[in-house]
Scaffold this motif. Sequence first.
Motif, PDB file in Angstrom:
ATOM      1  N   PRO A  99      24.633 -14.481 -32.440  1.00 50.74           N
ATOM      2  CA  PRO A  99      25.563 -14.900 -33.509  1.00 50.74           C
ATOM      3  C   PRO A  99      25.945 -13.728 -34.414  1.00 50.74           C
ATOM      4  O   PRO A  99      25.130 -12.839 -34.639  1.00 50.74           O
ATOM      5  CB  PRO A  99      24.750 -15.940 -34.281  1.00 50.74           C
ATOM      6  CG  PRO A  99      23.759 -16.462 -33.291  1.00 50.74           C
ATOM      7  CD  PRO A  99      23.406 -15.268 -32.437  1.00 50.74           C
ATOM      8  N   PRO A 100      27.169 -13.728 -34.931  1.00 50.54           N
ATOM      9  CA  PRO A 100      28.170 -14.797 -34.798  1.00 50.54           C
ATOM     10  C   PRO A 100      29.018 -14.712 -33.543  1.00 50.54           C
ATOM     11  O   PRO A 100      29.921 -15.509 -33.364  1.00 50.54           O
ATOM     12  CB  PRO A 100      29.028 -14.595 -36.046  1.00 50.54           C
ATOM     13  CG  PRO A 100      29.028 -13.116 -36.247  1.00 50.54           C
ATOM     14  CD  PRO A 100      27.641 -12.669 -35.870  1.00 50.54           C
ATOM     15  N   HIS A 159      18.899 -16.091 -31.878  1.00 51.30           N
ATOM     16  CA  HIS A 159      18.858 -15.883 -33.321  1.00 51.30           C
ATOM     17  C   HIS A 159      17.646 -16.560 -33.935  1.00 51.30           C
ATOM     18  O   HIS A 159      16.895 -15.955 -34.714  1.00 51.30           O
ATOM     19  CB  HIS A 159      20.136 -16.422 -33.954  1.00 51.30           C
ATOM     20  CG  HIS A 159      20.172 -16.286 -35.443  1.00 51.30           C
ATOM     21  ND1 HIS A 159      19.735 -17.271 -36.298  1.00 51.30           N
ATOM     22  CD2 HIS A 159      20.575 -15.268 -36.234  1.00 51.30           C
ATOM     23  CE1 HIS A 159      19.869 -16.873 -37.543  1.00 51.30           C
ATOM     24  NE2 HIS A 159      20.379 -15.665 -37.540  1.00 51.30           N
ATOM     25  N   GLY A 160      17.433 -17.836 -33.614  1.00 54.12           N
ATOM     26  CA  GLY A 160      16.303 -18.561 -34.183  1.00 54.12           C
ATOM     27  C   GLY A 160      14.971 -17.937 -33.820  1.00 54.12           C
ATOM     28  O   GLY A 160      14.074 -17.801 -34.661  1.00 54.12           O
ATOM     29  N   VAL A 202      11.370  -6.493 -33.542  1.00 57.12           N
ATOM     30  CA  VAL A 202      12.243  -6.850 -32.425  1.00 57.12           C
ATOM     31  C   VAL A 202      13.443  -5.911 -32.398  1.00 57.12           C
ATOM     32  O   VAL A 202      14.130  -5.750 -33.412  1.00 57.12           O
ATOM     33  CB  VAL A 202      12.746  -8.308 -32.540  1.00 57.12           C
ATOM     34  CG1 VAL A 202      13.650  -8.651 -31.356  1.00 57.12           C
ATOM     35  CG2 VAL A 202      11.576  -9.277 -32.630  1.00 57.12           C
ATOM     36  N   LYS A 203      13.686  -5.300 -31.267  1.00 59.48           N
ATOM     37  CA  LYS A 203      14.884  -4.502 -31.051  1.00 59.48           C
ATOM     38  C   LYS A 203      15.701  -5.210 -29.984  1.00 59.48           C
ATOM     39  O   LYS A 203      15.275  -5.334 -28.848  1.00 59.48           O
ATOM     40  CB  LYS A 203      14.526  -3.080 -30.648  1.00 59.48           C
ATOM     41  CG  LYS A 203      13.779  -2.352 -31.763  1.00 59.48           C
ATOM     42  CD  LYS A 203      13.439  -0.929 -31.404  1.00 59.48           C
ATOM     43  CE  LYS A 203      12.685  -0.260 -32.574  1.00 59.48           C
ATOM     44  NZ  LYS A 203      12.304   1.135 -32.240  1.00 59.48           N
ATOM     45  N   PHE A 204      16.871  -5.672 -30.394  1.00 60.80           N
ATOM     46  CA  PHE A 204      17.692  -6.535 -29.537  1.00 60.80           C
ATOM     47  C   PHE A 204      18.836  -5.730 -28.937  1.00 60.80           C
ATOM     48  O   PHE A 204      19.639  -5.144 -29.658  1.00 60.80           O
ATOM     49  CB  PHE A 204      18.250  -7.702 -30.360  1.00 60.80           C
ATOM     50  CG  PHE A 204      18.655  -8.888 -29.545  1.00 60.80           C
ATOM     51  CD1 PHE A 204      17.830  -9.990 -29.422  1.00 60.80           C
ATOM     52  CD2 PHE A 204      19.868  -8.910 -28.879  1.00 60.80           C
ATOM     53  CE1 PHE A 204      18.196 -11.091 -28.669  1.00 60.80           C
ATOM     54  CE2 PHE A 204      20.251  -9.991 -28.112  1.00 60.80           C
ATOM     55  CZ  PHE A 204      19.406 -11.089 -28.010  1.00 60.80           C
ATOM     56  N   ILE A 248      14.726  -6.208 -37.054  1.00 58.88           N
ATOM     57  CA  ILE A 248      15.520  -6.600 -35.892  1.00 58.88           C
ATOM     58  C   ILE A 248      16.613  -5.561 -35.797  1.00 58.88           C
ATOM     59  O   ILE A 248      17.362  -5.351 -36.724  1.00 58.88           O
ATOM     60  CB  ILE A 248      16.164  -7.994 -36.047  1.00 58.88           C
ATOM     61  CG1 ILE A 248      15.111  -9.072 -36.206  1.00 58.88           C
ATOM     62  CG2 ILE A 248      17.015  -8.301 -34.819  1.00 58.88           C
ATOM     63  CD1 ILE A 248      15.713 -10.456 -36.378  1.00 58.88           C
ATOM     64  N   GLN A 249      16.695  -4.931 -34.682  1.00 63.50           N
ATOM     65  CA  GLN A 249      17.667  -3.863 -34.502  1.00 63.50           C
ATOM     66  C   GLN A 249      18.527  -4.188 -33.295  1.00 63.50           C
ATOM     67  O   GLN A 249      18.022  -4.523 -32.240  1.00 63.50           O
ATOM     68  CB  GLN A 249      16.929  -2.541 -34.276  1.00 63.50           C
ATOM     69  CG  GLN A 249      17.834  -1.335 -34.144  1.00 63.50           C
ATOM     70  CD  GLN A 249      17.028  -0.101 -33.873  1.00 63.50           C
ATOM     71  OE1 GLN A 249      16.379   0.007 -32.845  1.00 63.50           O
ATOM     72  NE2 GLN A 249      17.051   0.835 -34.792  1.00 63.50           N
TER      73      GLN A 249
END
Length: 410
Positions: free
Chosen positions: A11-12, A23-24, A36-38, A61-62
Amino acid sequence: MRVLMFGWEFPPHNSGGLGTACHGLTRALVDMDISVKFVLPKELHYSDNWIDFIFAGKGSIQRKVVGSPLAPYMTPTMYLQWKMQAGKGVSFASSLVEEVYRYAELAGNIAQETPHDVIHAHEWLSFYAGIEARKAAGRPYIAHVHATEYDRSGGNMNPEVCAIEEEGLRKADHVIAVSQYTKNIVMDQYNIQSHKIDVVHNGVHQPGDDGYLDVENDRVLGLKKLGYKIVLYVGRLTLQKGPDYFVKAARRVLDYYPKTIFVIAGSGDMEYSLVEMSANLHMSQNMLFTGWVRGRDLARMYRAADVYVLPSVSEPFGITPLEAITYGTPVIVSRQSGISEGLYHALKVDFWDIDDIASKIISVLQHDALRDELQSNAMHEVEKFSWHAAAQKCVDVYRKVDGGYRSVGA
């Protein structure tokens, strides 16, 4: 614990439940002090710095974005169509499968450059990326199955996609499935052993957390004030989701309850045929096609609906019924869904039985006592579907595979 996570929507910029789930889950992991590295497969317009974008307040979160035009819920046919329409200025591989390979090649470099303890890959488009990251960095790889090709295709499976899916599952150190329903499909279709698969149900955000409670000046609520009942469908308009069964059941309902509006919130390759079907069944005036809806608009629809229907042909989980419940809306769900195994205070149907779907819709619309009981009990039951609980189960899997890796000196 440091997690290198590969996905293909967030998202978005999402068009389905996968992005919502990512996302959750990542937010809950970060709340538990997990880094967390996304990694995403293509450039999205979050900022001018398209490689690294840190967006969370607590923890890390990256997002790392690599140059690939992979898109959510893309099929090989859709990829070729997009490639033909895109023209110059976009770099494409020769096929969707080649695009998956290209993403995987970049994943290996990212894994070498990014410190992490475990690799977590969502869905088949990311599985090869997970495999290559594992080869490059020597860390355990977890495949997270949100849907299978069996679900997406209605049984008419693409052999190339199946091959990628199977290899991704077989080479994973562990597999996470979003439901027992999905776990059973993975075992049956790909012969993956039960002990290698953990079931982690998705969660749902409570509406009090997002401020989507303003329900004034809404078109759907305006119809309710005129005495109409509202029956809601939310989701992609694809074969897997069964929106055609929703439309066919609507015709049955209108024969008994003509002052009903059926709202279809979503988009997909079946949209035109559904509009045409509604016209052929002489009920266009009772159908409202809204397109893709999110945020406050979606919240208002949930609040306005008298009943929500999930008619999926094959639904690995099903977050939307949980979202509807959090807004006090009773739900009818397909037995061919993962959510049906854990949600007891819901009416359940077989997707093909349009008479039964119609009968249950009419029952909820006509009987206040039934609606109130479903509403009250389900709102208590939905509390067990939290993203924190899902994240904790994922952390347990991380520790299990990381410990196993270390014990054998990998």
